[in-house]
Scaffold this active site. Sequence first.
Site, PDB file in Angstrom:
ATOM      1  N   CYS A   1      73.487 -56.434  13.566  1.00 37.56           N
ATOM      2  CA  CYS A   1      72.249 -56.762  12.863  1.00 37.56           C
ATOM      3  C   CYS A   1      72.214 -56.289  11.412  1.00 37.56           C
ATOM      4  CB  CYS A   1      71.048 -56.175  13.622  1.00 37.56           C
ATOM      5  SG  CYS A   1      70.810 -54.414  13.349  1.00 37.56           S
TER       6      CYS A   1
ATOM      7  N   VAL B   1      74.981 -29.625  19.027  1.00 38.02           N
ATOM      8  CA  VAL B   1      75.430 -31.001  18.859  1.00 38.02           C
ATOM      9  C   VAL B   1      76.945 -31.050  18.611  1.00 38.02           C
ATOM     10  CG1 VAL B   1      73.181 -31.782  17.997  1.00 38.02           C
ATOM     11  CG2 VAL B   1      74.873 -30.918  16.353  1.00 38.02           C
TER      12      VAL B   1
ATOM     13  N   HIS C   1      69.672 -32.220  22.189  1.00 38.14           N
ATOM     14  CA  HIS C   1      69.532 -32.703  20.811  1.00 38.14           C
ATOM     15  C   HIS C   1      70.619 -33.699  20.415  1.00 38.14           C
ATOM     16  CE1 HIS C   1      67.004 -28.860  19.749  1.00 38.14           C
ATOM     17  NE2 HIS C   1      66.335 -29.742  20.453  1.00 38.14           N
TER      18      HIS C   1
ATOM     19  N   GLY D   1      71.859 -17.315  22.456  1.00 40.19           N
ATOM     20  CA  GLY D   1      72.138 -17.754  21.080  1.00 40.19           C
ATOM     21  C   GLY D   1      71.146 -18.744  20.533  1.00 40.19           C
TER      22      GLY D   1
ATOM     23  N   SER E   1      67.194 -19.095  18.705  1.00 36.77           N
ATOM     24  CA  SER E   1      66.059 -18.370  18.115  1.00 36.77           C
ATOM     25  C   SER E   1      64.767 -18.682  18.864  1.00 36.77           C
ATOM     26  CB  SER E   1      65.902 -18.772  16.650  1.00 36.77           C
ATOM     27  OG  SER E   1      65.614 -20.149  16.565  1.00 36.77           O
TER      28      SER E   1
ATOM     29  N   CYS F   1      73.197 -47.779  15.765  1.00 37.80           N
ATOM     30  CA  CYS F   1      72.406 -48.507  14.767  1.00 37.80           C
ATOM     31  C   CYS F   1      70.944 -48.082  14.860  1.00 37.80           C
ATOM     32  CB  CYS F   1      72.537 -50.003  15.024  1.00 37.80           C
ATOM     33  SG  CYS F   1      71.360 -50.967  14.064  1.00 37.80           S
TER      34      CYS F   1
ATOM     35  N   GLN G   1      71.297 -27.034  23.091  1.00 34.48           N
ATOM     36  CA  GLN G   1      70.670 -27.665  21.915  1.00 34.48           C
ATOM     37  C   GLN G   1      71.755 -27.993  20.903  1.00 34.48           C
ATOM     38  OE1 GLN G   1      66.948 -25.184  20.742  1.00 34.48           O
ATOM     39  NE2 GLN G   1      68.122 -23.895  22.109  1.00 34.48           N
TER      40      GLN G   1
HETATM   41  P1  OAD Z   1      68.902 -20.991  15.240  1.00 35.84           P
HETATM   42  O1  OAD Z   1      69.732 -20.961  13.994  1.00 35.84           O
HETATM   43  O2  OAD Z   1      67.449 -21.198  15.080  1.00 35.84           O
HETATM   44  O3  OAD Z   1      69.106 -19.620  16.030  1.00 35.84           O
HETATM   45  C1  OAD Z   1      70.389 -19.100  16.284  1.00 35.84           C
HETATM   46  C2  OAD Z   1      70.222 -17.802  17.054  1.00 35.84           C
HETATM   47  O4  OAD Z   1      71.523 -17.339  17.393  1.00 35.84           O
HETATM   48  C3  OAD Z   1      69.533 -16.676  16.268  1.00 35.84           C
HETATM   49  O5  OAD Z   1      68.473 -16.161  17.040  1.00 35.84           O
HETATM   50  C4  OAD Z   1      70.651 -15.644  16.080  1.00 35.84           C
HETATM   51  O6  OAD Z   1      70.156 -14.304  16.140  1.00 35.84           O
HETATM   52  C5  OAD Z   1      71.538 -15.942  17.257  1.00 35.84           C
HETATM   53  N1  OAD Z   1      72.969 -15.567  17.074  1.00 35.84           N
HETATM   54  C6  OAD Z   1      73.693 -15.478  15.941  1.00 35.84           C
HETATM   55  N2  OAD Z   1      74.960 -15.139  16.206  1.00 35.84           N
HETATM   56  C7  OAD Z   1      75.048 -15.010  17.558  1.00 35.84           C
HETATM   57  C8  OAD Z   1      76.110 -14.688  18.463  1.00 35.84           C
HETATM   58  N3  OAD Z   1      77.352 -14.431  18.038  1.00 35.84           N
HETATM   59  N4  OAD Z   1      75.830 -14.673  19.789  1.00 35.84           N
HETATM   60  C9  OAD Z   1      74.592 -14.945  20.254  1.00 35.84           C
HETATM   61  N5  OAD Z   1      73.558 -15.260  19.438  1.00 35.84           N
HETATM   62  C10 OAD Z   1      73.778 -15.298  18.125  1.00 35.84           C
HETATM   63  O7  OAD Z   1      69.567 -22.064  16.222  1.00 35.84           O
HETATM   64  P2  OAD Z   1      68.914 -22.810  17.484  1.00 35.84           P
HETATM   65  O8  OAD Z   1      68.013 -21.892  18.222  1.00 35.84           O
HETATM   66  O9  OAD Z   1      70.021 -23.438  18.212  1.00 35.84           O
HETATM   67  O10 OAD Z   1      68.046 -28.906  15.951  1.00 35.84           O
HETATM   68  O11 OAD Z   1      68.066 -23.914  16.763  1.00 35.84           O
HETATM   69  C11 OAD Z   1      67.410 -24.894  17.517  1.00 35.84           C
HETATM   70  C12 OAD Z   1      67.477 -26.236  16.824  1.00 35.84           C
HETATM   71  O12 OAD Z   1      67.023 -26.106  15.482  1.00 35.84           O
HETATM   72  C13 OAD Z   1      68.886 -26.798  16.672  1.00 35.84           C
HETATM   73  O13 OAD Z   1      69.307 -27.484  17.823  1.00 35.84           O
HETATM   74  C14 OAD Z   1      68.739 -27.729  15.509  1.00 35.84           C
HETATM   75  C15 OAD Z   1      67.854 -26.917  14.603  1.00 35.84           C
HETATM   76  O14 OAD Z   1      67.004 -27.647  13.778  1.00 35.84           O
HETATM   77  C16 OAD Z   1      68.635 -30.115  15.827  1.00 35.84           C
HETATM   78  O15 OAD Z   1      69.711 -30.278  15.302  1.00 35.84           O
HETATM   79  C17 OAD Z   1      67.824 -31.221  16.387  1.00 35.84           C
HETATM   80 ZN    ZN Z   2      72.033 -53.097  14.790  1.00 35.86          ZN
END
Ligand code: OAD
Ligand code: ZN
Length: 245
Positions: free
Chosen positions: A149, A102, A118, A186, A188, A126, A100
Amino acid sequence: MEISNELIGIIKKSKNVVVLTGAGVSAESGISTFRDPDGLWTKFNPMELASMDGFISNPDLVWEWYNYRRKIVHEVEPNPGHYAIAEMENIFPKFTLITQNVDRLHQRAGSHNVIELHGNIMDNYCKDCKTPFEDDPLAELHVPRCRKCGGMIRPAVVWFGEMLPRLELAKADESAKQADLFFSIGTSAEVYPAANLPITAKEYGAFVVEINPNKTSITKYLDYFLPYPSGQVLPEILKKINTNI
Ligand code: OAD
Ligand code: ZN
């Protein structure tokens, strides 16, 4: 750090391994996660900075925020967790990495064929005619305009309210269904449809391992929980599976 021999045995026997990662994997590189106490979404409003409505209301603010994040990504390095995941590609007969994130740190650590659910913050296109923008985004202080455009150029990330790339999601879903071992690392598991993948894998018979210092809302449905930072536990796992005991 406690990693049972039983788990190592299961990992060693696995032939089709799938890894799903989230922001936590990049935390040890110095990139903020989203939902932790010092996470991006506790400091910034996602609707202002990560939605089409927010972009239309204040394009320069959104552009500036992505450039701020791009600069951080340029300044940091992959961590031992990224490198361990890259090495897993060479260990198992079949291996799929779904992220997920970027930030492109998996690719910089040597992972190939990363399914980016993501998108990524380096590429831009654009908003109107979808033509890719090839210039360096960091050289632009304001939202650049499309040469074809005149539309506004946006980052190639999935924003709130937008669909995930169809092909990527289909590939991710199919690999979750076929996995015999699935790692959710890693994340949530709050954002769908990505959060469904570990559950799908479990329903289709995979052994599902979660790596996260904190429990999540899906921990109780999975098979094994490793409550450690990924940059510490993943190299340990590799060490153990590479030693023949
Ligand atoms: P979150 O910020 O929701 O969750 C991060 C997770 O990583 C938490 O559960 C932490 O406990 C855990 N964590 C922290 N440090 C860690 C470590 N050293 N090792 C392992 N785990 C650790 O991030 P995502 O689940 O990636 O969307 O969030 C999902 C999406 O929400 C992202 O892709 C983004 C956001 O809105 C877009 O950008 C489209
Ligand atoms: Zn364009």
